[in-house]
Design a protein around this motif. Structure first.
Motif, PDB file in Angstrom:
ATOM      1  N   VAL A   1       5.348  -3.787   8.055  1.00  0.00           N
ATOM      2  CA  VAL A   1       4.656  -4.797   7.250  1.00  0.00           C
ATOM      3  C   VAL A   1       4.230  -5.931   8.175  1.00  0.00           C
ATOM      4  O   VAL A   1       5.065  -6.559   8.828  1.00  0.00           O
ATOM      5  CB  VAL A   1       5.567  -5.337   6.125  1.00  0.00           C
ATOM      6  CG1 VAL A   1       4.851  -6.427   5.333  1.00  0.00           C
ATOM      7  CG2 VAL A   1       5.994  -4.198   5.204  1.00  0.00           C
TER       8      VAL A   1
ATOM      9  N   VAL B   1       3.220  -6.749  -1.423  1.00  0.00           N
ATOM     10  CA  VAL B   1       4.270  -6.186  -0.575  1.00  0.00           C
ATOM     11  C   VAL B   1       5.266  -7.289  -0.289  1.00  0.00           C
ATOM     12  O   VAL B   1       4.882  -8.389   0.146  1.00  0.00           O
ATOM     13  CB  VAL B   1       3.702  -5.633   0.750  1.00  0.00           C
ATOM     14  CG1 VAL B   1       4.830  -5.158   1.655  1.00  0.00           C
ATOM     15  CG2 VAL B   1       2.718  -4.504   0.481  1.00  0.00           C
TER      16      VAL B   1
ATOM     17  N   TRP C   1      -4.098  -6.184   1.158  1.00  0.00           N
ATOM     18  CA  TRP C   1      -3.258  -5.362   2.020  1.00  0.00           C
ATOM     19  C   TRP C   1      -4.064  -4.160   2.503  1.00  0.00           C
ATOM     20  O   TRP C   1      -4.514  -3.347   1.707  1.00  0.00           O
ATOM     21  CB  TRP C   1      -2.005  -4.906   1.277  1.00  0.00           C
ATOM     22  CG  TRP C   1      -1.004  -6.013   1.109  1.00  0.00           C
ATOM     23  CD1 TRP C   1      -0.832  -6.812   0.018  1.00  0.00           C
ATOM     24  CD2 TRP C   1      -0.065  -6.453   2.083  1.00  0.00           C
ATOM     25  NE1 TRP C   1       0.155  -7.729   0.246  1.00  0.00           N
ATOM     26  CE2 TRP C   1       0.657  -7.534   1.500  1.00  0.00           C
ATOM     27  CE3 TRP C   1       0.249  -6.046   3.376  1.00  0.00           C
ATOM     28  CZ2 TRP C   1       1.673  -8.190   2.193  1.00  0.00           C
ATOM     29  CZ3 TRP C   1       1.258  -6.711   4.058  1.00  0.00           C
ATOM     30  CH2 TRP C   1       1.961  -7.772   3.467  1.00  0.00           C
TER      31      TRP C   1
ATOM     32  N   LEU D   1      -4.439  -0.679   4.760  1.00  0.00           N
ATOM     33  CA  LEU D   1      -3.648   0.438   5.263  1.00  0.00           C
ATOM     34  C   LEU D   1      -4.168   0.877   6.629  1.00  0.00           C
ATOM     35  O   LEU D   1      -5.342   1.233   6.776  1.00  0.00           O
ATOM     36  CB  LEU D   1      -3.720   1.612   4.280  1.00  0.00           C
ATOM     37  CG  LEU D   1      -3.106   2.940   4.769  1.00  0.00           C
ATOM     38  CD1 LEU D   1      -1.612   2.775   5.057  1.00  0.00           C
ATOM     39  CD2 LEU D   1      -3.342   4.036   3.738  1.00  0.00           C
TER      40      LEU D   1
ATOM     41  N   ILE E   1      -2.997   4.452  -0.409  1.00  0.00           N
ATOM     42  CA  ILE E   1      -1.600   4.864  -0.494  1.00  0.00           C
ATOM     43  C   ILE E   1      -1.379   6.029  -1.457  1.00  0.00           C
ATOM     44  O   ILE E   1      -0.407   6.760  -1.337  1.00  0.00           O
ATOM     45  CB  ILE E   1      -0.687   3.684  -0.892  1.00  0.00           C
ATOM     46  CG1 ILE E   1      -1.061   3.142  -2.290  1.00  0.00           C
ATOM     47  CG2 ILE E   1      -0.739   2.585   0.161  1.00  0.00           C
ATOM     48  CD1 ILE E   1      -0.080   2.117  -2.831  1.00  0.00           C
TER      49      ILE E   1
ATOM     50  N   LEU F   1       1.100  -1.691   6.974  1.00  0.00           N
ATOM     51  CA  LEU F   1       0.526  -2.420   5.850  1.00  0.00           C
ATOM     52  C   LEU F   1       0.196  -3.812   6.370  1.00  0.00           C
ATOM     53  O   LEU F   1       1.087  -4.624   6.637  1.00  0.00           O
ATOM     54  CB  LEU F   1       1.514  -2.479   4.678  1.00  0.00           C
ATOM     55  CG  LEU F   1       1.970  -1.122   4.130  1.00  0.00           C
ATOM     56  CD1 LEU F   1       2.929  -1.315   2.958  1.00  0.00           C
ATOM     57  CD2 LEU F   1       0.786  -0.262   3.710  1.00  0.00           C
TER      58      LEU F   1
ATOM     59  N   THR G   1      -7.102  -2.270  -0.528  1.00  0.00           N
ATOM     60  CA  THR G   1      -6.133  -2.150  -1.608  1.00  0.00           C
ATOM     61  C   THR G   1      -6.491  -2.965  -2.836  1.00  0.00           C
ATOM     62  O   THR G   1      -5.769  -2.935  -3.820  1.00  0.00           O
ATOM     63  CB  THR G   1      -4.741  -2.624  -1.120  1.00  0.00           C
ATOM     64  OG1 THR G   1      -4.872  -3.951  -0.613  1.00  0.00           O
ATOM     65  CG2 THR G   1      -4.213  -1.709  -0.038  1.00  0.00           C
TER      66      THR G   1
END
Length: 245
Positions: free
Chosen positions: A116, A168, A181, A183, A200, A213, A228
């Motif tokens: 993260v 997150v 966020w 990926l 995801i 992330l 996202t």
């Protein structure tokens, strides 16, 4: 059936057509029945996804199922009721039966790492290790990680585009600030960092992948399937341009 740029989830009511599916926690949507006819584990019957491509009429067997396949214009989607035969059906997401999909590998787990990253608030990166089911989707590994560590996340399921990551570890994307966020994946083979064109709900990690992330701000370069937050894209480009599962 008319669809937007997203996974094959036909929502237009077409006379005489109906279907049911189940959402497996590791593999996503599996087609259970079409027009009242259901697959049967004992008889090894299932609904197979085939696609006759619009460009040249070639029939292909996608390696993903109805929750992740993104049709192209003029594709002809074929839902074929058939019997599973080992060797004649590839291990792929197009089976309607998780047992058929994994072909005896239901107990196999692969190791992946999840990081993260939040450079916007200048916080320290957090790294987690977890397992993912054989050919399972990323969201399944994230759910497994959430049950036994300090990692947590929330998401919303868009009817056309599938799961969008909302937050997150308590940090959420914001349409006004254009944060979301992202990926990213550092592949286990050579360390190259890629931006998948799915999210995801559809990305299938490989052994030793490093999932990143990344909390960031939207730019035109980040407009891809790894986005996202559909609201960010709607705000900036006026249409859904981010195609997840």
């Amino acid at each position: 059936c008319r669809i937007q740029r997203g996974p094959y989830r036909c929502h237009e009511k077409t006379a005489g057509f109906n279907f049911n599916y189940t959402d497996d926690p590791n593999y996503g949507p599996f087609l259970v029945s079409v027009n009242g006819v259901a697959g049967n584990n004992t008889e090894l019957t299932f609904w197979e996804l085939l696609v006759q491509t619009g460009g040249n009429g070639t029939i292909i067997r996608p390696d993903v199922g109805i929750g992740c396949y993104i049709p192209e214009p003029n594709d002809r989607i074929i839902l074929k009721f058939t019997e599973f035969v080992s060797g004649s059906h590839s291990v792929s997401g197009n089976s309607s039966n998780p047992g058929n999909l994994t072909a005896g590998n239901t107990s196999r787990l692969d190791s992946i790492e999840l990081v993260v990253v939040n450079n916007i608030s200048n916080t320290t990166n957090k790294t987690y290790s977890t397992d993912i089911a054989f050919r399972g989707v990323l969201i399944g590994a994230m759910r497994r990680l959430q049950t036994n560590s300090g990692f947590n996340f929330t998401y919303t399921d868009d009817p056309n585009y599938g799961p969008f990551l909302v937050s997150v570890n308590g940090v959420a994307g914001n349409n006004t600030e254009k944060t979301f966020w992202e990926l990213l994946v550092q592949t286990g083979g050579n360390g190259t960092t890629i931006r998948p064109d799915v999210g995801i709900g559809c990305y299938i990690p490989k052994q030793n992948d490093r999932i990143i992330l990344n909390f960031t701000k939207f730019t035109t370069n980040s407009a891809s399937g790894s986005c996202t937050n559909p609201g960010v894209l709607l705000f900036l480009v006026g249409l859904f341009f981010c195609f997840l599962i």
